[in-house]
Design a protein around this motif. Structure first.
Motif, PDB file in Angstrom:
ATOM      1  N   VAL A 155       0.862  -1.179   0.000  1.00 31.03           N
ATOM      2  CA  VAL A 155       0.000   0.000   0.000  1.00 31.03           C
ATOM      3  C   VAL A 155       0.901   1.232   0.000  1.00 31.03           C
ATOM      4  O   VAL A 155       1.927   1.274   0.693  1.00 31.03           O
ATOM      5  CB  VAL A 155      -0.959   0.015   1.215  1.00 31.03           C
ATOM      6  N   TYR A 156       0.529   2.213  -0.808  1.00 28.70           N
ATOM      7  CA  TYR A 156       1.246   3.490  -0.891  1.00 28.70           C
ATOM      8  C   TYR A 156       0.319   4.558  -0.312  1.00 28.70           C
ATOM      9  O   TYR A 156      -0.883   4.563  -0.585  1.00 28.70           O
ATOM     10  CB  TYR A 156       1.597   3.815  -2.345  1.00 28.70           C
ATOM     11  N   ALA A 157       0.870   5.467   0.476  1.00 27.32           N
ATOM     12  CA  ALA A 157      -0.001   6.413   1.178  1.00 27.32           C
ATOM     13  C   ALA A 157       0.789   7.650   1.599  1.00 27.32           C
ATOM     14  O   ALA A 157       1.986   7.778   1.319  1.00 27.32           O
ATOM     15  CB  ALA A 157      -0.633   5.744   2.406  1.00 27.32           C
ATOM     16  N   CYS A 158       0.086   8.541   2.280  1.00 27.33           N
ATOM     17  CA  CYS A 158       0.702   9.737   2.857  1.00 27.33           C
ATOM     18  C   CYS A 158       0.825   9.583   4.367  1.00 27.33           C
ATOM     19  O   CYS A 158      -0.061   9.025   5.018  1.00 27.33           O
ATOM     20  CB  CYS A 158      -0.147  10.973   2.561  1.00 27.33           C
ATOM     21  N   GLY A 159       1.921  10.094   4.921  1.00 25.67           N
ATOM     22  CA  GLY A 159       2.068  10.224   6.362  1.00 25.67           C
ATOM     23  C   GLY A 159       1.687  11.631   6.787  1.00 25.67           C
ATOM     24  O   GLY A 159       1.875  12.586   6.018  1.00 25.67           O
ATOM     25  N   PHE A 160       1.170  11.763   7.998  1.00 27.77           N
ATOM     26  CA  PHE A 160       0.666  13.052   8.464  1.00 27.77           C
ATOM     27  C   PHE A 160       1.385  13.506   9.721  1.00 27.77           C
ATOM     28  O   PHE A 160       0.827  13.562  10.805  1.00 27.77           O
ATOM     29  CB  PHE A 160      -0.848  12.981   8.687  1.00 27.77           C
ATOM     30  N   GLY A 161       2.666  13.861   9.544  1.00 30.93           N
ATOM     31  CA  GLY A 161       3.418  14.482  10.623  1.00 30.93           C
ATOM     32  C   GLY A 161       3.140  15.965  10.712  1.00 30.93           C
ATOM     33  O   GLY A 161       3.807  16.696  11.457  1.00 30.93           O
ATOM     34  N   HIS A 162       2.168  16.442   9.945  1.00 25.63           N
ATOM     35  CA  HIS A 162       1.726  17.834   9.923  1.00 25.63           C
ATOM     36  C   HIS A 162       0.224  17.813   9.679  1.00 25.63           C
ATOM     37  O   HIS A 162      -0.374  16.743   9.488  1.00 25.63           O
ATOM     38  CB  HIS A 162       2.457  18.586   8.797  1.00 25.63           C
ATOM     39  N   VAL A 163      -0.405  18.977   9.689  1.00 19.86           N
ATOM     40  CA  VAL A 163      -1.833  19.049   9.401  1.00 19.86           C
ATOM     41  C   VAL A 163      -2.116  18.504   8.006  1.00 19.86           C
ATOM     42  O   VAL A 163      -3.084  17.771   7.785  1.00 19.86           O
ATOM     43  CB  VAL A 163      -2.336  20.501   9.531  1.00 19.86           C
ATOM     44  N   PHE A 164      -1.281  18.874   7.038  1.00 19.42           N
ATOM     45  CA  PHE A 164      -1.320  18.290   5.703  1.00 19.42           C
ATOM     46  C   PHE A 164      -0.216  17.236   5.600  1.00 19.42           C
ATOM     47  O   PHE A 164       0.762  17.266   6.360  1.00 19.42           O
ATOM     48  CB  PHE A 164      -1.125  19.359   4.627  1.00 19.42           C
ATOM     49  N   SER A 165      -0.364  16.330   4.655  1.00 22.52           N
ATOM     50  CA  SER A 165       0.599  15.236   4.523  1.00 22.52           C
ATOM     51  C   SER A 165       2.006  15.760   4.275  1.00 22.52           C
ATOM     52  O   SER A 165       2.214  16.655   3.456  1.00 22.52           O
ATOM     53  CB  SER A 165       0.176  14.311   3.376  1.00 22.52           C
ATOM     54  N   ASP A 166       2.976  15.188   4.989  1.00 21.00           N
ATOM     55  CA  ASP A 166       4.365  15.643   4.857  1.00 21.00           C
ATOM     56  C   ASP A 166       5.331  14.505   4.531  1.00 21.00           C
ATOM     57  O   ASP A 166       6.552  14.669   4.628  1.00 21.00           O
ATOM     58  CB  ASP A 166       4.827  16.369   6.128  1.00 21.00           C
ATOM     59  N   SER A 167       4.785  13.342   4.124  1.00 24.00           N
ATOM     60  CA  SER A 167       5.654  12.239   3.715  1.00 24.00           C
ATOM     61  C   SER A 167       4.871  11.294   2.816  1.00 24.00           C
ATOM     62  O   SER A 167       3.631  11.296   2.798  1.00 24.00           O
ATOM     63  CB  SER A 167       6.199  11.474   4.935  1.00 24.00           C
ATOM     64  N   LEU A 168       5.610  10.496   2.049  1.00 21.90           N
ATOM     65  CA  LEU A 168       5.037   9.417   1.260  1.00 21.90           C
ATOM     66  C   LEU A 168       5.517   8.099   1.845  1.00 21.90           C
ATOM     67  O   LEU A 168       6.689   7.973   2.219  1.00 21.90           O
ATOM     68  CB  LEU A 168       5.468   9.531  -0.202  1.00 21.90           C
ATOM     69  N   PRO A 215       3.501  16.450   0.085  1.00 21.45           N
ATOM     70  CA  PRO A 215       3.070  15.674  -1.082  1.00 21.45           C
ATOM     71  C   PRO A 215       1.556  15.476  -1.124  1.00 21.45           C
ATOM     72  O   PRO A 215       0.878  15.459  -0.095  1.00 21.45           O
ATOM     73  CB  PRO A 215       3.783  14.333  -0.878  1.00 21.45           C
ATOM     74  N   SER A 216       1.040  15.298  -2.339  1.00 19.76           N
ATOM     75  CA  SER A 216      -0.355  14.906  -2.513  1.00 19.76           C
ATOM     76  C   SER A 216      -0.442  13.385  -2.489  1.00 19.76           C
ATOM     77  O   SER A 216       0.568  12.683  -2.410  1.00 19.76           O
ATOM     78  CB  SER A 216      -0.883  15.451  -3.842  1.00 19.76           C
ATOM     79  N   GLU A 217      -1.655  12.880  -2.591  1.00 23.10           N
ATOM     80  CA  GLU A 217      -1.897  11.443  -2.617  1.00 23.10           C
ATOM     81  C   GLU A 217      -1.022  10.761  -3.666  1.00 23.10           C
ATOM     82  O   GLU A 217      -0.980  11.177  -4.819  1.00 23.10           O
ATOM     83  CB  GLU A 217      -3.369  11.208  -2.945  1.00 23.10           C
ATOM     84  N   PRO A 218      -0.302   9.689  -3.305  1.00 15.84           N
ATOM     85  CA  PRO A 218       0.516   8.981  -4.295  1.00 15.84           C
ATOM     86  C   PRO A 218      -0.356   8.123  -5.205  1.00 15.84           C
ATOM     87  O   PRO A 218      -1.394   7.605  -4.788  1.00 15.84           O
ATOM     88  CB  PRO A 218       1.415   8.106  -3.420  1.00 15.84           C
ATOM     89  N   VAL A 219       0.058   7.986  -6.447  1.00 16.80           N
ATOM     90  CA  VAL A 219      -0.636   7.119  -7.400  1.00 16.80           C
ATOM     91  C   VAL A 219       0.376   6.160  -8.003  1.00 16.80           C
ATOM     92  O   VAL A 219       1.430   6.575  -8.482  1.00 16.80           O
ATOM     93  CB  VAL A 219      -1.335   7.943  -8.498  1.00 16.80           C
ATOM     94  N   PHE A 220       0.047   4.878  -7.961  1.00 17.98           N
ATOM     95  CA  PHE A 220       0.930   3.862  -8.518  1.00 17.98           C
ATOM     96  C   PHE A 220       0.642   3.680 -10.006  1.00 17.98           C
ATOM     97  O   PHE A 220      -0.518   3.584 -10.422  1.00 17.98           O
ATOM     98  CB  PHE A 220       0.724   2.527  -7.793  1.00 17.98           C
TER      99      PHE A 220
END
Length: 536
Positions: free
Chosen positions: A431-444, A464-469
């Motif tokens: 699964v590919y996703a965003c991490g939320f170490g901030h209010v908005f996503s700050d990692s993939l 980063p925005s939502e990752p797409v494979f």
């Protein structure tokens, strides 16, 4: 979960990510660093809010901003970028009046100041007009591309020029009052979605099937939206008709659809009162942790709803990762939290905070983490009481507990994507996703759901925005391909870039730097003439 996450201190301001942007209707070249694989041939499309005021009127909630569509066109290692505001009725009417005249999720339109006092008073008693500001996602039905939100309206668009085409009203095809912006795509070409309906007989959650596009032999397709043949295959009555549940998406495996009735409640009586009081839609949503989460199991081929009601502890979910059947059970992976009040917190006032106030806001938020639910499919009158019915080796308590530890360092996991074309509704590994170490996503993030191994792409101050494979040609393994995401730096002007990662190693292959400013957005899809749409 909130207490276990590391507390933030000194967060970077994200105010620049939620400012209005200018559209770029003509494609512009980007500056390539590294290498964009030459086999990538198609478009990365993204949608999201891009305009937050008209005249002196300003929107209150991030979800309210006018839809702005973005396109990164990739061919032979080069990338161009163009964008356009969706010419929705909401956008057009607001522009003509130079003020907000159509209500949105968190902002209610004020009565026309040019009307007399009596006309303004009685306008409070009119039902608000549903918006067609489709700012959530790109979706596909019968070969056509649409942008979608969570009302009964979508807009057909040209995925190359981003030209806005006709408005499509779900109510003209099926008996639903709204539909989600996260449909699922069957391997037979059909598209499935969910919408609600309400009337004298009560409130219902409806599963809708849109048939596949007709083949060329059936006649040339007209250049108009076509949802004919759409059918409600199952209607699920709400457990509380006066307080139905909010839903953003749903679960689908090869043979089942699961609707999750969660404790985010919509108070239908308050809906009328708030209109009179001049309050917005988000004010009728409440988180009620006294309610269970109910899983409604439906056979997606017959539309039959199981008489068994599967119940769990109160939880909140927006996005599901995947679901598949194994060993007489349905395994469902999704991003979950323990406090559904977070939806109303994304006001522009909160997002534009700075310093300690921003830290305080972020630290008060619930973080979502991946959670696995398993429901037995063979429950009947002879099934013994108070006995564990799940005997899958991959679903031991140990396996459930080992995953989130490292994830907490990234603030949890949301906006999940998988190799959708090959693995949706089937057993999968990544699964590919965003991490939320901030209010908005700050990692993939890339997570192996079997071993719980986690890989991350994270750079301070980048969002980063939502990752797409995107699968590679002739791929032999599930993670053969690339992961694409739009990265924004709020500290520097014109510093957005399209990032391309090797999906297997999760290392950077290349980036395409864009010479214009782009607002933060979440959902994206990719498409080309061979593979169709990727991402949901």
């Amino acid at each position: 979960l909130t207490q276990r996450c590391p507390l933030a201190k000194g967060l970077v301001s994200i105010a620049a990510l939620v400012n209005s942007a200018e559209e770029t209707p003509q494609p512009v070249s980007t500056h390539i660093k590294g290498t964009i694989p030459s086999w990538i041939n198609g478009s990365f499309l993204r949608n999201g809010p891009g305009k937050f005021e008209f005249g002196k009127d300003k929107y209150s909630h991030w979800f309210d901003g006018m839809a702005m569509m973005h396109r990164f066109y990739v061919k032979d290692g080069d990338v161009t970028y163009n964008s356009s505001f969706l010419r929705s009725d909401s956008y057009t009417k607001n522009s003509e009046k130079d003020r907000i005249v159509v209500s949105e999720f968190g902002t209610i339109a004020m009565p026309d100041p040019c009307k007399n006092i009596f006309a303004r008073f009685f306008s409070r008693f009119k039902l608000p007009q549903a918006t067609d500001n489709a700012s959530v996602n790109f979706v596909k039905y019968k070969g056509d591309y649409f942008v979608s939100t969570e009302t009964n309206y979508m807009r057909r668009v040209d995925p190359d020029s981003l030209e806005t085409k006709e408005k499509v009203d779900w109510t003209q095809y099926v008996a639903v009052n709204s539909a989600t912006a996260h449909p699922h795509y069957g391997r037979d070409g059909a598209t499935y979605n969910m919408g609600n309906s309400y009337g004298k007989s009560g409130f219902f959650y409806n599963i809708v099937r849109v048939p596949p596009q007709e083949t060329e032999g059936d006649g040339a397709k007209e250049d108009v939206a076509d949802l004919y043949g759409a059918k409600v295959i199952c209607s699920i009555p709400a457990s509380e008709p006066r307080r139905p549940s909010y839903f953003h998406s749903f679960v689908m495996s090869e043979n089942y659809i699961v609707f999750i009735e969660q404790p985010i409640k919509l108070d239908m009586l308050k809906a009328m009162l708030y209109q009179v009081q001049g309050k917005s839609f988000n004010k009728i949503m409440t988180w009620d942790p006294k309610c269970d989460t109910i899983f409604h199991l439906v056979n997606r081929h017959t539309g039959e709803c199981s008489a068994v009601r599967y119940r769990g502890e109160p939880m909140f979910t927006l996005h599901q990762i995947n679901a598949y059947e194994e060993g007489g059970c349905l395994v469902m992976d999704m991003c979950c939290g323990d406090d559904g009040a977070v939806i109303g917190d994304f006001t522009l006032e909160n997002l534009r905070r700075g310093g300690e106030e921003l830290d305080k806001f972020y630290n008060s938020m619930c973080r979502n983490l991946p959670r696995r639910y398993v429901i037995p499919l063979t429950v009947d009158e002879d099934t013994p009481m108070d006995q564990n019915l799940v005997n899958l080796s991959l679903c031991t308590a140990t396996a459930k507990k080992t995953g989130p530890g490292e994830l907490l360092q990234y603030g949890g996991l949301e906006f999940p994507q998988i190799n959708y074309a090959e693995n949706n509704g089937r057993p999968y590994r990544y699964v590919y996703a965003c991490g939320f170490g901030h209010v908005f996503s700050d990692s993939l993030l890339k997570m192996d759901v079997r071993t719980k191994e986690l890989k991350a792409w994270r750079h301070h101050g980048l969002f980063p925005s939502e990752p797409v494979f995107v699968p590679a040609p002739n791929a032999t393994e599930e993670d053969d391909g690339v992961v694409m995401s739009v990265i924004i730096n709020p500290k520097e002007d014109k510093s957005t870039f399209l990032l391309v990662l090797d999906a297997k190693t999760f290392t950077e292959l290349g980036r395409a730097e864009v010479p214009v400013n782009i607002p933060y957005g979440t959902h994206g899809v990719t498409y080309n003439t061979q593979r169709g749409i990727t991402g949901n």
